[in-house]
Design a protein around this motif. Structure first.
Motif, PDB file in Angstrom:
ATOM      1  N   MET A   1      12.257   9.692   9.746  1.00 45.30           N
ATOM      2  CA  MET A   1      10.927   9.563   9.173  1.00 45.30           C
ATOM      3  C   MET A   1      11.063   8.824   7.843  1.00 45.30           C
ATOM      4  N   LYS A   2      10.314   7.735   7.685  1.00 43.22           N
ATOM      5  CA  LYS A   2      10.320   6.971   6.441  1.00 43.22           C
ATOM      6  C   LYS A   2       9.395   7.662   5.443  1.00 43.22           C
ATOM      7  N   VAL A   3       9.752   7.562   4.161  1.00 48.52           N
ATOM      8  CA  VAL A   3       8.992   8.218   3.104  1.00 48.52           C
ATOM      9  C   VAL A   3       8.655   7.208   2.022  1.00 48.52           C
ATOM     10  N   MET A   4       7.413   7.247   1.550  1.00 50.21           N
ATOM     11  CA  MET A   4       6.992   6.447   0.400  1.00 50.21           C
ATOM     12  C   MET A   4       6.087   7.314  -0.449  1.00 50.21           C
ATOM     13  N   GLY A   5       6.377   7.352  -1.731  1.00 50.22           N
ATOM     14  CA  GLY A   5       5.568   8.127  -2.654  1.00 50.22           C
ATOM     15  C   GLY A   5       4.521   7.277  -3.337  1.00 50.22           C
ATOM     16  N   ILE A   6       3.446   7.923  -3.733  1.00 51.76           N
ATOM     17  CA  ILE A   6       2.388   7.314  -4.538  1.00 51.76           C
ATOM     18  C   ILE A   6       2.303   8.163  -5.800  1.00 51.76           C
ATOM     19  N   VAL A   7       2.648   7.581  -6.947  1.00 45.22           N
ATOM     20  CA  VAL A   7       2.651   8.335  -8.189  1.00 45.22           C
ATOM     21  C   VAL A   7       1.814   7.624  -9.242  1.00 45.22           C
ATOM     22  N   GLY A   8       1.435   8.366 -10.254  1.00 44.47           N
ATOM     23  CA  GLY A   8       0.667   7.822 -11.367  1.00 44.47           C
ATOM     24  C   GLY A   8       0.040   8.963 -12.133  1.00 44.47           C
ATOM     25  N   LEU A  96       5.818   7.471   9.235  1.00 44.08           N
ATOM     26  CA  LEU A  96       5.766   7.339   7.782  1.00 44.08           C
ATOM     27  C   LEU A  96       5.111   8.560   7.155  1.00 44.08           C
ATOM     28  N   LEU A  97       5.750   9.081   6.135  1.00 45.47           N
ATOM     29  CA  LEU A  97       5.190  10.170   5.344  1.00 45.47           C
ATOM     30  C   LEU A  97       4.852   9.603   3.967  1.00 45.47           C
ATOM     31  N   LEU A  98       3.582   9.659   3.604  1.00 49.57           N
ATOM     32  CA  LEU A  98       3.135   9.236   2.272  1.00 49.57           C
ATOM     33  C   LEU A  98       3.003  10.478   1.410  1.00 49.57           C
ATOM     34  N   ILE A  99       3.694  10.478   0.288  1.00 51.62           N
ATOM     35  CA  ILE A  99       3.714  11.640  -0.599  1.00 51.62           C
ATOM     36  C   ILE A  99       2.965  11.305  -1.875  1.00 51.62           C
ATOM     37  N   GLU A 100       1.905  12.038  -2.140  1.00 54.46           N
ATOM     38  CA  GLU A 100       1.149  11.852  -3.378  1.00 54.46           C
ATOM     39  C   GLU A 100       1.630  12.886  -4.388  1.00 54.46           C
TER      40      GLU A 100
END
Length: 165
Positions: A1-8, A96-100
């Protein structure tokens, strides 16, 4: 599983961007899940509901099932917040797992930055930030910059960076 974070920073538009990018990724045939870190106490349940009463009576976990969805509520009680790794293991594998959120965890992240908010960039202190989506160009930034108002380009970047393109 691919992972991409969204941060801010809070109020930067992480959720707004995520809900624009998610349908674009789904339209390309990807199975996508999300994980969100909340810094405040929250509850998806309501007083008076059976599931609320189960938890209040001491159940460690309550699974609520309908024909259209199910939700598993786990009470941490005295336990520390679980690690992101243990949470990912609980999720059904997807493309894809998007991590906020989860700013400090070491996984590839896209920083959301609004110059108008007057907050400093996170990327100088975080080597896991791989690009910045911004509402105004940021001179002297070595990382790739994406137009915050172009969710299709951001989706393309996520796919390319994770190898799903």
């Amino acid at each position: 599983m691919k992972v991409m974070g969204i941060v801010g920073w809070s109020g930067s538009g992480k959720t707004s961007l995520l809900v624009q990018v998610l349908p674009l990724l789904r339209a390309r045939g990807l199975r996508v899940s999300t994980m969100k870190h909340a810094h405040h106490r929250f509850d998806v349940d309501r007083p008076g509901k059976d599931s609320f009463q189960h938890r209040e009576a001491g159940a460690s976990e309550v699974l609520v099932v309908t024909s259209s969805r199910w939700v598993l509520m786990h009470e941490s009680r005295e336990e520390p917040e679980p690690s992101i790794e243990s949470l990912i293991q609980r999720m059904t594998p997807v493309d894809l797992l998007l991590i906020e959120g989860f700013k400090t965890h070491p996984h590839p992240k896209l920083e959301i930055h609004r110059k108008s908010e007057g907050r400093p960039l996170l990327c100088p202190g975080d080597p896991d930030i791989v690009a910045v989506a911004t509402d105004q160009p940021l001179p002297d930034l070595a990382l790739p910059q994406l137009d915050l108002n172009d969710p299709a380009a951001i989706a393309d970047f996520i796919l390319a960076h994770t190898g799903l393109a």
